[in-house]
Design an enzyme around this catalytic site. Structure first.
Site, mmCIF file in Angstrom:
data_model
loop_
_atom_site.group_PDB
_atom_site.id
_atom_site.type_symbol
_atom_site.label_atom_id
_atom_site.label_comp_id
_atom_site.label_asym_id
_atom_site.label_seq_id
_atom_site.Cartn_x
_atom_site.Cartn_y
_atom_site.Cartn_z
ATOM 1 N N CYS A 189 -11.082 25.785 30.445
ATOM 2 C CA CYS A 189 -10.768 27.434 31.029
ATOM 3 C C CYS A 189 -12.548 27.308 30.173
ATOM 4 O O CYS A 189 -12.737 27.728 29.347
ATOM 5 C CB CYS A 189 -10.086 27.670 29.810
ATOM 6 S SG CYS A 189 -10.307 29.757 30.309
ATOM 7 N N CYS B 9 -4.946 33.268 30.192
ATOM 8 C CA CYS B 9 -6.237 34.141 30.769
ATOM 9 C C CYS B 9 -6.038 34.141 32.200
ATOM 10 O O CYS B 9 -7.006 34.827 32.911
ATOM 11 C CB CYS B 9 -7.656 33.820 29.764
ATOM 12 S SG CYS B 9 -8.579 32.564 31.128
ATOM 13 N N LYS C 145 1.245 -0.945 -0.207
ATOM 14 C CA LYS C 145 -0.282 -0.393 0.233
ATOM 15 C C LYS C 145 1.194 1.446 0.364
ATOM 16 O O LYS C 145 1.571 1.335 1.486
ATOM 17 C CB LYS C 145 -0.862 0.152 1.520
ATOM 18 C CG LYS C 145 -2.007 1.665 1.183
ATOM 19 C CD LYS C 145 -3.022 1.333 2.402
ATOM 20 C CE LYS C 145 -3.920 1.315 1.572
ATOM 21 N NZ LYS C 145 -3.790 3.505 2.124
ATOM 22 N N LYS D 128 -3.803 -2.231 8.117
ATOM 23 C CA LYS D 128 -2.599 -1.405 7.648
ATOM 24 C C LYS D 128 -1.662 -1.754 8.744
ATOM 25 O O LYS D 128 -1.773 -2.475 9.711
ATOM 26 C CB LYS D 128 -3.564 0.366 8.453
ATOM 27 C CG LYS D 128 -4.151 0.212 7.484
ATOM 28 C CD LYS D 128 -3.384 1.262 6.002
ATOM 29 C CE LYS D 128 -4.443 2.113 6.057
ATOM 30 N NZ LYS D 128 -4.264 3.425 6.726
ATOM 31 N N ASP E 2 2.704 4.538 0.135
ATOM 32 C CA ASP E 2 1.879 6.124 0.818
ATOM 33 C C ASP E 2 2.103 7.515 0.080
ATOM 34 O O ASP E 2 3.254 7.182 0.329
ATOM 35 C CB ASP E 2 2.554 5.882 2.132
ATOM 36 C CG ASP E 2 1.318 7.040 3.024
ATOM 37 O OD1 ASP E 2 0.485 7.217 3.011
ATOM 38 O OD2 ASP E 2 2.055 6.817 4.633
HETATM 39 S S1 IVH Z 1 -6.090 -0.036 -5.561
HETATM 40 C C1 IVH Z 1 -10.676 1.145 -5.274
HETATM 41 N N1 IVH Z 1 -4.088 -0.684 -4.616
HETATM 42 O O1 IVH Z 1 -5.252 3.020 -1.715
HETATM 43 C C2 IVH Z 1 -9.134 1.868 -4.737
HETATM 44 N N2 IVH Z 1 -4.296 1.540 -4.293
HETATM 45 O O2 IVH Z 1 -7.941 3.956 -0.610
HETATM 46 C C3 IVH Z 1 -8.579 0.957 -5.857
HETATM 47 N N3 IVH Z 1 -3.277 2.512 -1.836
HETATM 48 O O3 IVH Z 1 -5.868 6.702 -2.593
HETATM 49 C C4 IVH Z 1 -7.125 1.277 -5.143
HETATM 50 N N4 IVH Z 1 -1.676 1.220 -2.732
HETATM 51 O O4 IVH Z 1 -4.401 5.649 -4.129
HETATM 52 C C5 IVH Z 1 -5.118 -0.025 -4.688
HETATM 53 N N5 IVH Z 1 -1.561 -1.135 -3.911
HETATM 54 C C6 IVH Z 1 -2.487 -1.057 -4.157
HETATM 55 C C7 IVH Z 1 -2.147 1.508 -3.186
HETATM 56 C C8 IVH Z 1 -3.411 1.375 -3.265
HETATM 57 C C9 IVH Z 1 -2.085 2.559 -2.024
HETATM 58 C C10 IVH Z 1 -3.749 4.431 -2.464
HETATM 59 C C11 IVH Z 1 -5.108 4.488 -2.842
HETATM 60 C C12 IVH Z 1 -5.991 4.919 -2.779
HETATM 61 C C13 IVH Z 1 -5.754 4.351 -1.818
HETATM 62 C C14 IVH Z 1 -6.759 3.493 -1.309
#
Ligand code: IVH
Length: 669
Positions: free
Chosen positions: A429, A414, A119, A317, A121
């Site tokens: 406060c 204050c 994921k 996460k 970031d």
């Molecule tokens: S799939 C329907 N794959 O995470 C959403 N998203 O909440 C399809 N993101 O802002 C997204 N890595 O940009 C997907 N391997 C990954 C990802 C990814 C980061 C981000 C994405 C989005 C958020 C999703």
């Protein structure tokens, strides 16, 4: 040799060579020539193009250095909305995803194949290719319309400007700033006396939103792809799995994290999550979790989408990062609502990508139950954008000798006697707008991005204005004149004029924004939206009774009591009325009824849940029009099962085609 070639041919040769070497360097980390040799090729290409401007093309690698400065970002509507992923915060939630997905597909959970992806970031980006050429790049925006950041995206070195085949594709992925690039960029910014970037995510997002693409070019961004569709949502590469889609993207030259894998069932998911978690610190960029997607595309289709996210995917996460530090002092801060919060001043540590030197202790009771004293060694935590906090004390033999914290009796700002309210933790406060700390907090909150969004009005300028006696409360902002502001520290003629213009431009906020900007305790972004939707107009919200307020979805007794207490305070109530009078917030009924306003819809085919009449009523309630036939005026065609000529017409005219889920998501947004 080169002199003998016609110039066009030489330019073509140079483009191919520069693109290939850049690709070796940026995508494969395997440079085949020295930087010097690369620069020579690049410069020759630049010079030839400068001499023959008519030969410059959009996909030339020279276009990556950043073009003209833009006035603003153009809106960029998405053919397919960019929605988000559902989060799993622990094993139970991740396991529930596997169980539900397997049940939905009628397979055993142990036999369910998923892709495991990182994921990334950073900032989501949709890159559109027509005939293999990058023609548009857009941020996510509200999911339906983003910002056109094509010039900025062209500067991302590993984002292909041209694909090896002349195909039409919509590639989705994330713009990130690698850790090594973050350090280089910050070194450079510091050496020029500029403010360094806070973390890689802000670095990526902030750099993409620079109107001057040359700045973006200097930020060394990278792009990692995670999804792709063809025109009108077709599946490219004859793929039948997510894995094949990713492989297809890789073959086209997109960067994909090498950790990407196919895993089976709960055990496969869990071990991928753990393996990546262990290697997380050594990755070249920040991730905040891993993403699992049902691998079979027919399975993805079968599970479908909710209004906000796909049922076939989950973002698992990692827990918030924790670090160790030492408490050097404990101070009491008075927030905008008067809440008195003890805050630990600690030796600065890097937590979750930002340097932290203050961590909340929440309230006096927590300081004591956690046993935090002056000099304690503590664990601090930071998750996402939330305020860093002290989690616990690391016990030490020296603890006995350390001095305890005692909550002061009076407000440090204050000097009012702090109070405890029945049923509430912590002390408050009661000074209200008479308390300088609350006044400053309220003004900053009022002007903030989610509030009235007054650009150029941060805590420094607000403090200066208060000190100069120019403002005492938010409503005073609207009588400020540029000459009043000019003499303040940090302002000049141009910035003073700009600020007064920005203040004027914040008039007529939508009701939710206005409610948020008042800074009522517990009334954040989501609650303000819910209240605006429930009451529709300021005049109705202002006189709402307890029984009416509590009927608002997600508003409980505490928030209801906070709202009533806020209006019961004469000074706060009067100021709210004054602000409403000056800024005239827009009625929300109009706003909710305008999500689709100005858009012309054509409905065709059979929808999975709605009948035609229901769909028509929903579109019209949201301010959209429904037409019987497709023309150049059509904004969107919503197509169901067995859609025929209207769908074809939409495809021929390049009109966005939605399915029922996308329509429902647009209505919900
Ligand atoms: S799939 C329907 N794959 O995470 C959403 N998203 O909440 C399809 N993101 O802002 C997204 N890595 O940009 C997907 N391997 C990954 C990802 C990814 C980061 C981000 C994405 C989005 C958020 C999703």
């Amino acid at each position: 040799m080169s002199a003998l070639l016609p110039v066009e041919q030489r330019i073509q040769q140079l483009r191919t060579a520069v693109t290939a070497h850049a690709d070796q360097y940026h995508t494969h980390d395997l440079p085949l020539i020295t930087d010097g040799a690369y620069d020579l090729l690049f410069r020759e290409l630049q010079e030839l193009e400068a001499q023959h401007p008519h030969l410059v093309t959009l996909d030339s690698p020279t276009q990556r250095v950043g073009g003209a400065i833009l006035d603003g970002f153009e809106p960029a509507p998405h053919d397919q909305p960019m929605l988000s992923l559902k989060d799993a915060m622990d094993d139970t939630e991740a396991m529930a995803f596997v169980t539900a997905a397997a049940a939905g597909l009628g397979v055993e959970p142990e036999a369910l194949d998923l892709t495991g992806e990182l994921k990334y970031d950073g900032l989501a980006l949709a890159a559109s290719y027509i005939g293999g050429v990058l023609v548009r790049a857009a941020t996510r925006g509200d999911g339906f319309t983003g910002e056109n950041v094509t010039s900025q995206a062209r500067t991302i070195r590993n984002l292909p400007l041209r694909l090896p085949f002349p195909i039409d594709l919509d590639v989705r992925g994330e713009v990130v700033m690698r850790n090594s690039d973050f350090e280089l960029v910050n070194k450079e910014l510091l050496s020029r006396g500029e403010k360094p970037l806070a973390n890689t995510r802000n670095g990526a997002a902030g750099s993409m939103r620079q109107l001057d693409p040359k700045i973006t070019a200097s930020r060394r961004l990278s792009f990692y792809a995670y999804g792709v569709s063809g025109v009108n949502g077709e599946t490219p590469f004859n793929a039948t799995t997510q894995w094949e889609l990713i492989q297809g993207l890789m073959n086209l030259g997109f960067s994909i994290a090498p950790e990407t894998a196919v895993v089976r069932g709960w055990n496969g998911l869990k071990s991928f999550f753990e393996r990546v978690g262990e290697g997380r610190a050594a990755l070249p960029f920040d991730i905040d979790g891993v993403v699992f997607k049902v691998n079979a595309l027919h399975g993805q289709q079968k599970l479908g989408w909710t209004n906000r996210s796909p049922r076939f995917a989950i973002a698992y996460k990692y827990p918030a990062e924790e670090k160790i530090s030492i408490v050097r002092d404990i101070v009491v801060q008075i927030g905008r609502t008067g809440a008195a919060t003890p805050v630990a001043k600690i030796d600065p540590v890097q937590v979750g990508g930002v340097m932290v030197s203050s961590a909340s202790l929440h309230n006096a009771d927590q300081v004591n139950t956690k046993g935090v004293k002056y000099g304690s060694t503590v664990i601090v935590r930071r998750a996402g954008d939330v305020v860093p906090e002290v989690v616990r004390v690391v016990p030490s033999t020296a603890d006995e000798t350390l001095q305890c914290f005692v909550m002061p009796l009076n407000c440090p700002s204050c000097d009012s006697r702090l109070e405890r309210q029945p049923g509430m933790v912590g002390s408050y406060c009661p000074g209200g707008l008479k308390c300088p700390a609350q006044k400053l907090g309220k003004l900053c909150h009022f002007a903030s991005k989610l509030g009235m969004n007054i650009d150029g009005l941060g805590d420094k300028s607000i403090t200066a204005m208060i000190e100069a006696g120019l403002i005492r409360m938010p409503s005073d902002l609207f009588s400020l004149q540029a000459p009043d502001v000019v003499s303040l520290p940090g302002f000049g003629r141009v910035s003073a004029a700009k600020l007064t213009k920005n203040i004027a431009a914040s008039m007529h906020p939508d009701l939710a924004r206005f409610i948020y900007s008042l800074g009522i305790e517990g009334v954040g972004e989501a609650t303000s939206k819910a209240l605006a939707k429930q009451f529709g107009a300021w005049s109705r919200f202002r006189v709402a009774t307890y029984d009416e307020l509590i009927q608002t979805p997600d508003v409980g007794p505490d928030t209801t009591a906070n709202i009533q207490r806020f209006f019961a305070d004469d000074a706060l109530g009067l100021e709210a009325d004054r602000l409403a009078e000056i800024t005239s917030p827009q009625d929300s009924l109009k706003a909710t009824g305008s999500t689709l306003s100005g858009k012309v819809f054509v409905l065709t085919g059979v929808f999975p849940t709605l009948n035609r009449e229901q769909a028509k009523a929903l579109v019209e309630d949201a301010g959209g029009k429904v037409a019987g036939s497709v023309s150049s005026k059509t904004s969107v065609v919503v197509a169901g099962e067995a859609a025929g000529s209207k769908l074809e017409a939409a495809q021929n005219l390049g009109i966005p085609v939605w399915d029922e889920t996308m329509l429902l998501a647009a209505l919900a947004s």
